[in-house]
Design an enzyme around this catalytic site. Structure first.
Site, PDB file in Angstrom:
ATOM      1  N   ASP A  62      39.489  38.359  38.474  1.00 56.56           N
ATOM      2  CA  ASP A  62      39.283  39.738  38.021  1.00 56.56           C
ATOM      3  C   ASP A  62      40.631  40.392  37.727  1.00 56.56           C
ATOM      4  O   ASP A  62      41.353  40.775  38.642  1.00 56.56           O
ATOM      5  CB  ASP A  62      38.529  40.526  39.107  1.00 56.56           C
ATOM      6  N   HIS A  78      41.392  43.653  39.405  1.00 55.37           N
ATOM      7  CA  HIS A  78      41.328  43.708  40.869  1.00 55.37           C
ATOM      8  C   HIS A  78      42.373  44.708  41.377  1.00 55.37           C
ATOM      9  O   HIS A  78      43.515  44.723  40.908  1.00 55.37           O
ATOM     10  CB  HIS A  78      41.591  42.315  41.460  1.00 55.37           C
ATOM     11  N   LYS A 135      50.066  34.832  41.071  1.00 56.53           N
ATOM     12  CA  LYS A 135      49.595  33.781  41.985  1.00 56.53           C
ATOM     13  C   LYS A 135      48.758  32.754  41.210  1.00 56.53           C
ATOM     14  O   LYS A 135      48.884  31.545  41.406  1.00 56.53           O
ATOM     15  CB  LYS A 135      48.754  34.384  43.120  1.00 56.53           C
ATOM     16  N   SER A 194      44.957  33.729  46.994  1.00 51.97           N
ATOM     17  CA  SER A 194      44.080  34.830  47.386  1.00 51.97           C
ATOM     18  C   SER A 194      42.847  34.851  46.496  1.00 51.97           C
ATOM     19  O   SER A 194      42.923  34.538  45.310  1.00 51.97           O
ATOM     20  CB  SER A 194      44.844  36.145  47.248  1.00 51.97           C
TER      21      SER A 194
END
Length: 253
Positions: A138, A141, A155, A133
């Site tokens: 960040d 996020h 991830k 993704s």
């Protein structure tokens, strides 16, 4: 008759995974399709034949049968946040999310993906396509706050593990996934979440599925990582030349 590539898609019961599985099946002149799902119910849902295996990505040994003899692996497993019951949109505020026990991003997106990479490497896989993704650069996020799961952190850790594995890899960091028709938009590749600063930061699931399959066909995508989004429908020219699209990618991670 050219040798067909045997391609396993994991998360084949998921919304994007089942599109990949279906596309692979439709192209039986190019690919031998395999799918991996978590439950017999999922296998039934996608009308899976003997080429759909049931396994738990958190248990590496359960993945071995599906991985034997594959040429490429497309990883489309992901932790899925659930909305807490009782949210009333008419009252404003935001819904709260949680992850089910044993299905936190650390277990699914990190351990589960690591297991897949390890077992596939052991089986002699020639390429691993990992769908992640955008947003991983960040730490703050908003997706990381969902259910306190830090999903993008885990991830990203799996992406790094794949990049360090020595197996030829392609990492696709998709924008916001939309349940829309594919093949009708101009696709965009980027790096380092730059596309998130633009108006074009979403992508239709069938387009992600198509890029996964095209990535297996074109050597240009090996040892590359890229962000993926699309222009709005009706703007630009729908992408048909994937070799040209992939030739724009310069980043290894």
């Amino acid at each position: 008759m050219a040798d067909l590539s045997t391609v396993l898609v994991t998360g084949a019961g998921g919304r994007t995974g089942q599109i990949v599985y279906k596309k692979l099946k439709e192209r039986s002149d190019q690919f031998v399709a395999r799918g991996l799902v978590r439950t017999p119910e999922s296998k039934e849902k996608i009308a899976g034949a003997d080429d759909v295996f049931v396994g738990d990505i958190r248990d590496a040994s359960s993945l071995v049968p599906a991985m034997q003899g594959i040429d490429a692996l497309i990883i489309l497993t992901s932790a899925v946040p659930r909305m807490k019951p009782g949210f009333d949109p008419t009252k404003g505020g935001r819904p709260e999310f949680y992850f089910e026990d044993g299905a936190y991003p650390e277990q699914v997106d990190w351990i589960g993906q690591k297991n897949q990479i390890d077992v596939a490497k052991e089986a002699g896989v020639k390429q691993i396509v990992l769908v992640g993704s955008m947003g991983g650069t960040d730490l703050n996020h908003p997706l990381n706050n969902l259910g306190n799961g830090n999903i993008l952190v885990w991830k990203r850790k799996a992406e790094q593990y794949l990049a360090d594995s020595g197996v030829p890899y392609t990492i696709i960091r998709a924008g916001g996934l939309q349940d829309r028709d594919g093949g009708i938009r101009e696709l965009l590749v980027g790096k380092d979440d730059e596309l998130l600063q633009t108006e074009t930061r979403t992508i239709a699931r069938p387009d992600v599925a198509e890029v996964c399959i095209q990535a297996v066909k074109f050597g240009e995508t090996k040892f590359k990582a890229f962000d993926l989004a699309s222009k709005p429908e009706g703007v630009g020219t729908p992408t048909k030349d994937f070799k040209a699209l992939f030739s724009q990618i310069t980043t290894r991670f």
